[in-house]
Design an enzyme around this catalytic site. Structure first.
Site, mmCIF file in Angstrom:
data_model
loop_
_atom_site.group_PDB
_atom_site.id
_atom_site.type_symbol
_atom_site.label_atom_id
_atom_site.label_comp_id
_atom_site.label_asym_id
_atom_site.label_seq_id
_atom_site.Cartn_x
_atom_site.Cartn_y
_atom_site.Cartn_z
ATOM 1 N N LEU A 234 0.820 -1.200 0.000
ATOM 2 C CA LEU A 234 0.000 0.000 0.000
ATOM 3 C C LEU A 234 0.865 1.265 0.000
ATOM 4 C CD1 LEU A 234 -2.835 1.272 0.196
ATOM 5 C CD2 LEU A 234 -2.608 1.161 2.699
ATOM 6 N N ASP A 235 0.635 2.118 -1.005
ATOM 7 C CA ASP A 235 1.300 3.422 -1.122
ATOM 8 C C ASP A 235 2.824 3.307 -1.119
ATOM 9 O OD1 ASP A 235 -1.241 4.598 -1.094
ATOM 10 O OD2 ASP A 235 -1.236 4.790 1.093
ATOM 11 N N GLU A 236 3.344 2.228 -1.676
ATOM 12 C CA GLU A 236 4.787 1.998 -1.698
ATOM 13 C C GLU A 236 5.349 1.948 -3.117
ATOM 14 O OE1 GLU A 236 6.973 1.747 0.664
ATOM 15 O OE2 GLU A 236 5.930 1.284 2.522
#
EC number: 3.5.1.10
Length: 290
Positions: A234-236
Site C-alpha cells: 500500500l502506497d509503496e
C-alpha cells in the site's frame, strides 16, 4: 520511404533500457545515422547503482533509408547484442487508458478536461466505478461509464470485471483517480507497470487513510500529493510525479483537504502525461523520467 516531394515527415519515438556499459550511445547513434533517422530529441541516463542505461529519442523519417519495419529489425539485432528492451512507435501514438474512480471527482474532472482540450494525448476507453456518483459527468463527455459495485465478499469477482474490461478495451494503463479501493495483490501483479494511483500525501510520509489529518497532527508546513505505480504494498509503488502546496498553522485538516484537491489532480494528470509520452522507466523501487 517515398521520394515524393510532398511526402509528410513523420516523427517516431524510440525508447530503450539495457545493462550499462561503454559505447551504448555510440552504437545506437551510429545505427540511426546509418539508416537516416534524423534525431531531434535525445535524453539518456545511466544509473550508477542499478547499472542500467535508459534512453528516449525522437527522430523523423525525412531522410530515412528504409522502412520503419526495416529499421526495427536492425534495432532488434543490436538489441540482442546490448541485452536491450526497446519500444519503437510513432510519436503521435495515443495509449488507451481506463480510469477508475469512486465518489470524489476532482482528479477525474481534470483528466477529462485535459483530454478533451488535447493536452493529454491519450484515448480514454472508459471509466469504471464502484459508485454511480460520477456517471453524469463521464457520460457528458461521451465516454462509456461502467458501474461495478463491490463488497468484501464480491471483491474477486469485481476485480475480474475490471481486468476483463481492461483487456477487451485494449487498455494499456489503469488510472486510479481517487478510486477508494485497495487492489488485491493478484490484480496489482497483473497490472505491474500499467496502473497509476494518486495518494493524497507527499510520500513516503503519511501513508494509508486520512493522510491530511495525520499531516495536520504533525504541523507540517507543506502538503502534497504523489502519483505512483501500483504495487502489492500500500502506497509503496515507484513514484512518478509529486506536487506540493505551502500551508501554515492556521490551516485545519479540512482546509488541507480542499487545497489537496489541486495537488492531487495536477500530480495525477502529470503522471498520466509522462506515461503517455513514454518518459517513465521502472528502475527497481524508483522511476527514471526522461
Amino acid at each position: 520511404m517515398s521520394s515524393s516531394a510532398d511526402q509528410k515527415t513523420s516523427d517516431y519515438l524510440f525508447t530503450f533500457e539495457c545493462p550499462d556499459r561503454l559505447g551504448i550511445l555510440a552504437k545506437v547513434a551510429n545505427l540511426l545515422f546509418e539508416q537516416g533517422a534524423f534525431v531531434t530529441e535525445s535524453f539518456h541516463y545511466g544509473d550508477p547503482q542499478t547499472k542500467t542505461f535508459f534512453a528516449r529519442m525522437v527522430f523523423n523519417d525525412d531522410v530515412l533509408r528504409s522502412s520503419i519495419e526495416g529499421l526495427r529489425e536492425k534495432v532488434s539485432a543490436l538489441g540482442k547484442e546490448l541485452e536491450m528492451k526497446f519500444a519503437l512507435r510513432r510519436a503521435d501514438y495515443r495509449p488507451k487508458v481506463l480510469i477508475a474512480v469512486s465518489k470524489y471527482d476532482h482528479c477525474l474532472n481534470l483528466l477529462l478536461t485535459k483530454w478533451r482540450a488535447g493536452a493529454l494525448a491519450i484515448d480514454i476507453v472508459g471509466v469504471v466505478s464502484n459508485h454511480n456518483d460520477c456517471r453524469s459527468l463521464v457520460e457528458w463527455y461521451g465516454i462509456p461509464f461502467h458501474h461495478f459495485p463491490i463488497t468484501p465478499e464480491t471483491k474477486p469477482q469485481q476485480e475480474a470485471q475490471i481486468l476483463d474490461l481492461f483487456a477487451t478495451t485494449g487498455a494499456e494503463l489503469l488510472v486510479l483517480a481517487r478510486y477508494m479501493q485497495i487492489l488485491s495483490d493478484k490484480m496489482s501483479r497483473e497490472l505491474e507497470g500499467r496502473a497509476i494511483n494518486i495518494h493524497h500525501s507527499f510520500l513516503p510520509g503519511f501513508k494509508g487513510a486520512r493522510p491530511y489529518h495525520q499531516a495536520h497532527d504533525r504541523g507540517v508546513k507543506v502538503i502534497g500529493a504523489t502519483a505512483h505505480f501500483v504495487t502489492g504494498d500500500l502506497d509503496e509503488g515507484p513514484i512518478i510525479a509529486q506536487e506540493v502546496k505551502p500551508i501554515d498553522h492556521t490551516f485545519t485538516a479540512e482546509d488541507m483537504v480542499l487545497v489537496g484537491h489541486d495537488t492531487e489532480s495536477v500530480a495525477l494528470a502529470n503522471a498520466v502525461r509522462l506515461f503517455s509520452e513514454q518518459r517513465v522507466f521502472l528502475n527497481g523501487q524508483r522511476t527514471v523520467v526522461l
